[in-house]
Design an enzyme around this catalytic site. Sequence first.
Site, short mmCIF file in Angstrom:
data_model
loop_
_atom_site.label_atom_id
_atom_site.label_comp_id
_atom_site.label_asym_id
_atom_site.label_seq_id
_atom_site.Cartn_x
_atom_site.Cartn_y
_atom_site.Cartn_z
N LYS A 126 0.84 -1.20 0.00
CA LYS A 126 0.00 0.00 0.00
C LYS A 126 0.87 1.25 0.00
O LYS A 126 2.02 1.23 0.42
CB LYS A 126 -0.92 0.02 1.23
CG LYS A 126 -1.89 -1.16 1.26
CD LYS A 126 -2.79 -1.13 0.04
CE LYS A 126 -3.72 -2.33 0.02
NZ LYS A 126 -4.29 -2.56 -1.29
N CYS A 127 0.27 2.34 -0.45
CA CYS A 127 0.90 3.65 -0.52
C CYS A 127 1.52 3.97 0.84
O CYS A 127 0.87 3.74 1.86
CB CYS A 127 -0.15 4.68 -0.89
SG CYS A 127 0.45 6.36 -1.00
N PRO A 128 2.73 4.45 0.83
CA PRO A 128 3.59 4.87 -0.29
C PRO A 128 4.64 3.84 -0.70
O PRO A 128 5.58 4.16 -1.42
CB PRO A 128 4.27 6.12 0.27
CG PRO A 128 4.51 5.76 1.72
CD PRO A 128 3.28 4.95 2.12
N ASP A 139 -2.03 -1.20 -5.88
CA ASP A 139 -2.58 -0.11 -5.07
C ASP A 139 -3.01 1.02 -6.00
O ASP A 139 -2.20 1.52 -6.78
CB ASP A 139 -1.53 0.39 -4.08
CG ASP A 139 -2.04 1.51 -3.18
OD1 ASP A 139 -3.27 1.74 -3.15
OD2 ASP A 139 -1.22 2.15 -2.52
N ASP A 194 1.08 8.14 -7.89
CA ASP A 194 2.38 8.30 -7.23
C ASP A 194 3.56 8.00 -8.15
O ASP A 194 4.54 8.75 -8.17
CB ASP A 194 2.49 7.38 -6.01
CG ASP A 194 1.56 7.78 -4.88
OD1 ASP A 194 1.00 8.90 -4.93
OD2 ASP A 194 1.40 6.97 -3.95
#
Length: 76
Positions: free
Chosen positions: A15-17, A42, A48
């Site tokens: 998951k981010c980041p 994600d 991103d």
Amino acid sequence: MSADRGPDLDARGLKCPMPVIKLARLARELPSGTTLLALADDPAAEADIPAWARMRGHSVTLEREGEHTAYTVVLG
């Protein structure tokens, strides 16, 4: 994704980041012109990774492949 090449980074499930952080770490020591293939599932990675690539002077293309997206990054 090319059938004869596996990903340089498989960030599926992260998951981010983390997908962009792991990609940035991988790219840090590589020369300009290197092509990296990353996989991520994600949804935030779709914003991103291209944003990171633009900030660093890299080019990136995205290809949605079922449950994940493949990112081909050419280091600038």
